[in-house]
Design an enzyme around this catalytic site. Sequence first.
Site, mmCIF file in Angstrom:
data_model
loop_
_atom_site.group_PDB
_atom_site.id
_atom_site.type_symbol
_atom_site.label_atom_id
_atom_site.label_comp_id
_atom_site.label_asym_id
_atom_site.label_seq_id
_atom_site.Cartn_x
_atom_site.Cartn_y
_atom_site.Cartn_z
ATOM 1 N N ASP A 180 -10.650 -4.445 -1.597
ATOM 2 C CA ASP A 180 -9.634 -4.016 -0.633
ATOM 3 C C ASP A 180 -10.265 -3.151 0.448
ATOM 4 O O ASP A 180 -10.816 -2.088 0.159
ATOM 5 C CB ASP A 180 -8.556 -3.226 -1.389
ATOM 6 C CG ASP A 180 -7.399 -2.799 -0.516
ATOM 7 O OD1 ASP A 180 -7.341 -3.202 0.661
ATOM 8 O OD2 ASP A 180 -6.536 -2.041 -1.011
ATOM 9 N N ASP A 234 0.823 -1.216 0.000
ATOM 10 C CA ASP A 234 0.000 0.000 0.000
ATOM 11 C C ASP A 234 0.856 1.265 0.000
ATOM 12 O O ASP A 234 1.275 1.742 1.055
ATOM 13 C CB ASP A 234 -0.911 0.003 1.235
ATOM 14 C CG ASP A 234 -2.128 -0.886 1.049
ATOM 15 O OD1 ASP A 234 -2.773 -0.793 -0.019
ATOM 16 O OD2 ASP A 234 -2.429 -1.678 1.964
HETATM 17 C C1 DX5 Z 1 -6.519 1.015 2.537
HETATM 18 C C2 DX5 Z 1 -5.541 0.032 1.955
HETATM 19 C C3 DX5 Z 1 -5.873 -1.382 2.290
HETATM 20 C C4 DX5 Z 1 -5.922 -1.670 3.746
HETATM 21 C C5 DX5 Z 1 -6.446 -3.055 4.030
HETATM 22 O O1 DX5 Z 1 -6.209 2.270 2.092
HETATM 23 O O2 DX5 Z 1 -5.519 0.140 0.563
HETATM 24 O O3 DX5 Z 1 -5.023 -2.274 1.599
HETATM 25 O O4 DX5 Z 1 -4.693 -1.504 4.370
HETATM 26 O O5 DX5 Z 1 -6.459 -3.237 5.396
HETATM 27 P P1 DX5 Z 1 -7.690 -3.861 6.175
HETATM 28 O O6 DX5 Z 1 -7.825 -5.256 5.664
HETATM 29 O O7 DX5 Z 1 -7.253 -3.772 7.570
HETATM 30 O O8 DX5 Z 1 -8.895 -3.025 5.861
HETATM 31 ZN ZN ZN Z 2 -4.580 -1.505 -0.674
#
Ligand code: DX5
Ligand code: ZN
Length: 218
Positions: A179, A34
């Site tokens: 996501d 990310d």
């Molecule tokens: C949010 C990110 C995600 C996030 C996913 O901006 O793109 O990839 O970190 O994390 P969880 O599964 O905790 O929502």
């Molecule tokens: Zn992400």
Amino acid sequence: MIEISTSILTVKKESSTKTFYDLEVAGTDYYHIDVMDGKFVEKNTEKMMYEYANIIKQMSNLPLDVHLMVENVKENIDRYLPLNPSIITFHYEACKNDEEVLRHIKYIKENGIKPSISIKPATNIEKIKRFLPMLHMVLIMTVEPGKGGQKLIPETVEKVKELKKYLEENNLDTYIEVDGGVNKETVKMVKEAGIDIAVAGSSIISAEDFKKAINELK
Ligand code: DX5
Ligand code: ZN
């Protein structure tokens, strides 16, 4: 069965190498990177994610799934090209116009990497329909991009269904990834809606047993 791309956003630096190793043993299909620039979203993870991606590259052959939450898409594609990621996703909303979107898709492809576009919860799939035949994947954000550990927004699941229907009607084999907020409860909804890959961060990283968490999601 769906594939799991583990978001390493919340991995602690001190134990990062061990965590990456454990994730591979536990059966993650991808490492989800990310990248946030402090402009497209508030947080800046550029330095940390680049370090993490380099560590992973040295220890694993598993594919990198790079999610660029940045304004300067080209600069970040260039930074990740040497790491030869499997997929590079950029945001539709980060582009000034459709020509810019096409330019990035072409550039990613020319470099032998699979191109993918992400849309935020408020962006309609109409906007990206014309790009679908050129894309390997669409990443539907199921939370507002910017941080891990949020709750999945149920309305976004309708978008997944709509996209799946459109892909089938048009004989397109574009993958769908979701996501944000995916855990063992919410995964059922998105699975039924027709996804191919689920990104999961906190539901895996905060689990005692990565293997169990990943298997439950699958
Ligand atoms: C949010 C990110 C995600 C996030 C996913 O901006 O793109 O990839 O970190 O994390 P969880 O599964 O905790 O929502
Ligand atoms: Zn992400």
